[in-house]
Design an enzyme around this catalytic site. Sequence first.
Site, PDB file in Angstrom:
ATOM      1  N   ASP A 175      34.033  47.444  37.085  1.00  0.00           N
ATOM      2  CA  ASP A 175      34.256  46.005  37.258  1.00  0.00           C
ATOM      3  C   ASP A 175      33.061  45.148  36.844  1.00  0.00           C
ATOM      4  O   ASP A 175      32.817  44.081  37.409  1.00  0.00           O
ATOM      5  CB  ASP A 175      34.637  45.675  38.718  1.00  0.00           C
ATOM      6  N   LYS A 223      33.685  44.326  31.766  1.00  0.00           N
ATOM      7  CA  LYS A 223      33.821  44.983  30.445  1.00  0.00           C
ATOM      8  C   LYS A 223      34.905  44.327  29.596  1.00  0.00           C
ATOM      9  O   LYS A 223      34.721  44.070  28.404  1.00  0.00           O
ATOM     10  CB  LYS A 223      34.164  46.486  30.633  1.00  0.00           C
ATOM     11  N   LYS A 270      36.147  41.335  29.522  1.00  0.00           N
ATOM     12  CA  LYS A 270      35.759  40.049  28.950  1.00  0.00           C
ATOM     13  C   LYS A 270      34.836  40.237  27.748  1.00  0.00           C
ATOM     14  O   LYS A 270      35.000  39.584  26.717  1.00  0.00           O
ATOM     15  CB  LYS A 270      35.062  39.181  30.009  1.00  0.00           C
ATOM     16  N   GLY A 306      41.151  48.043  35.759  1.00  0.00           N
ATOM     17  CA  GLY A 306      41.735  46.698  35.699  1.00  0.00           C
ATOM     18  C   GLY A 306      40.739  45.837  34.966  1.00  0.00           C
ATOM     19  O   GLY A 306      39.656  45.553  35.483  1.00  0.00           O
ATOM     20  N   HIS A 307      41.047  45.473  33.726  1.00  0.00           N
ATOM     21  CA  HIS A 307      40.134  44.680  32.907  1.00  0.00           C
ATOM     22  C   HIS A 307      40.697  43.272  32.761  1.00  0.00           C
ATOM     23  O   HIS A 307      41.782  43.087  32.204  1.00  0.00           O
ATOM     24  CB  HIS A 307      39.943  45.334  31.527  1.00  0.00           C
ATOM     25  N   THR A 308      39.947  42.304  33.265  1.00  0.00           N
ATOM     26  CA  THR A 308      40.454  40.930  33.329  1.00  0.00           C
ATOM     27  C   THR A 308      39.960  40.083  32.166  1.00  0.00           C
ATOM     28  O   THR A 308      38.777  40.072  31.861  1.00  0.00           O
ATOM     29  CB  THR A 308      39.963  40.259  34.633  1.00  0.00           C
ATOM     30  N   THR A 317      42.271  54.705  43.806  1.00  0.00           N
ATOM     31  CA  THR A 317      43.231  53.630  43.529  1.00  0.00           C
ATOM     32  C   THR A 317      44.667  54.117  43.777  1.00  0.00           C
ATOM     33  O   THR A 317      45.610  53.350  43.618  1.00  0.00           O
ATOM     34  CB  THR A 317      43.107  53.158  42.069  1.00  0.00           C
ATOM     35  N   ARG A 344      45.517  73.363  32.766  1.00  0.00           N
ATOM     36  CA  ARG A 344      46.409  73.595  31.625  1.00  0.00           C
ATOM     37  C   ARG A 344      47.894  73.600  31.965  1.00  0.00           C
ATOM     38  O   ARG A 344      48.678  74.332  31.378  1.00  0.00           O
ATOM     39  CB  ARG A 344      46.008  74.898  30.906  1.00  0.00           C
ATOM     40  N   GLN A 357      36.022  52.149  34.095  1.00  0.00           N
ATOM     41  CA  GLN A 357      35.180  52.539  35.230  1.00  0.00           C
ATOM     42  C   GLN A 357      33.701  52.262  34.923  1.00  0.00           C
ATOM     43  O   GLN A 357      33.406  51.323  34.214  1.00  0.00           O
ATOM     44  CB  GLN A 357      35.398  54.019  35.596  1.00  0.00           C
ATOM     45  N   ARG A 401      35.678  43.931  47.145  1.00  0.00           N
ATOM     46  CA  ARG A 401      34.620  44.800  46.632  1.00  0.00           C
ATOM     47  C   ARG A 401      33.382  44.669  47.514  1.00  0.00           C
ATOM     48  O   ARG A 401      33.060  43.563  47.957  1.00  0.00           O
ATOM     49  CB  ARG A 401      34.271  44.399  45.191  1.00  0.00           C
ATOM     50  N   LYS A 437      28.022  37.798  34.926  1.00  0.00           N
ATOM     51  CA  LYS A 437      28.184  37.133  36.219  1.00  0.00           C
ATOM     52  C   LYS A 437      26.890  36.559  36.802  1.00  0.00           C
ATOM     53  O   LYS A 437      26.731  36.476  38.021  1.00  0.00           O
ATOM     54  CB  LYS A 437      28.894  38.064  37.207  1.00  0.00           C
ATOM     55  N   SER A 468      26.421  36.760  30.200  1.00  0.00           N
ATOM     56  CA  SER A 468      27.706  36.136  30.503  1.00  0.00           C
ATOM     57  C   SER A 468      27.539  35.188  31.674  1.00  0.00           C
ATOM     58  O   SER A 468      27.019  35.569  32.728  1.00  0.00           O
ATOM     59  CB  SER A 468      28.730  37.234  30.809  1.00  0.00           C
TER      60      SER A 468
END
Length: 434
Positions: free
Chosen positions: A25, A28, A30, A52-54, A142, A156, A240, A321, A347, A423
Amino acid sequence: MELKKINSKKSSGSVDVLIGLQWGDEGKGKIVDVLALGYKAVARFSGGPNAGHTLLIGDKEIILHVIPSGIIRTGLDNFIGNGVVLSPYLLKEEIEGLQKLGLDVKNRLFISIRAHMITPAQVFLDKALEYIKSSKEKIGTTQKGIGPTYESKINRSGLRMEDIFATNLQKRYDKIERDILKRIKSYGVKPSNVDFNLSEEKKKFFEGVKFLRSYEICDVSEKINKYLSMGKSILAEGAQGTLLDIDHGSYPYVTSSNPSIGGVCTGLGVAASSIDKVYGVTKAYTTRVGSGPFPTELDCKIGEKIRKKGREFGATTGRPRRCGWLDLTLLRYAVILNGVTDLVVSKIDVLEKFEKIKLCTYYNPYHNWPPSNLSKVNLKEISFPGWKKSIQESKSVSELPDELIIILNKIQEFCQVNISHISVGAERNQVIEV
Ligand code: GDP
Ligand code: IMO
Ligand code: MG
């Protein structure tokens, strides 16, 4: 006889990589969206719908789980590599969601024949394994079936994307289900214990399989290597983060794949020598979802303030989080492990108007390299005065306050790597190229 030298042709395209340097989180998605324009394709190499990539495009928030973030930009291809595990039904939903936004997915998405499928039994097992653990032992997964699917891959017995065309798919599916249900039964866990409906999930699984039959399921490794030989460059999008790596992370509180640099070669089928730039993304502070040691965690008002200002709630599970200061010792570890060439700090805007900002390192003997058990370390905090003005509209380093530059210099100096991007907000234009 003479051994002739052949005129060996090295591919002229290269693979640049973007990797999370913390517990996921880092922002990545963005940054991939920002960098994507410089590439012919974006490729996911590990993980699955645990990610989950926002992306925030205007007032639209798009959350991607297994589809690469390059899908939002027209004109580039998107690969799901063999190292990814995917749920056919969740992928169907993700594709349909993007199509509703008017995006062409069908002609721009290529899924590896070797990517493994997450079956409902594996989701059930993930939930059951968490259920039987004591609260101290729980990983806080998750619950998307990630661990059990990688487990089946390694032993296998797994189902791969190429199997969606196999005549014996049902038979093989049934065997996996039978074996896993036997195991879950031996743990004494019932579907009702973990809120799981097998017949419903089974129906969805085959619905997803049917849907994906009309998509491009191909040898992604061959395709990428062909691109490289034609001089087309690829961006590999990490999921991740390094500290969740099954080998190099905070085991056992990790995911079940290699989100760090090694996963790129195995998860896409590309040579190590094809890798050029390695972008490593870190937040200006640290977050973690799920359990496990977190040396710089702020279980106090400051942690809550970061969570609130940074909107630190899971993009996949919605869980709050855990938040804490930036851990320089762990960051340097991740920079070295991945061979980061370009550091991206995200951030930073979240910390504006904080009175004090802290960066942490560890006391000896762990100062240079963290121990595998992170609960052993003693923290050394370095305190910096904060800055008062908002930086969200800043377009260049020269517009940033001196107090922040001092912090960024400390990060660079400690980690021995240059910052390439800063960022300062969730939108794609809120990024400063250094
Ligand atoms: P990923 O999994 O690494 O792609 O990150 P996530 O999408 O799970 O979490 C990052 C969150 O922070 C998302 O809500 C982003 O929209 C947001 N975000 C990304 N970069 C920035 C930034 O520089 N500033 C702020 N305030 N938010 C950001
Ligand atoms: P992105 O790509 C943050 C964490 C889970 C849990 C552990 C194991 O969005 O950064 P799993 O379901 O993988 O078996 O869970 O890993 N985890 C993540 N945390 N971001 C992620 O992905 C994560 N993917 C897994 O919370 O602690
Ligand atoms: Mg995420």
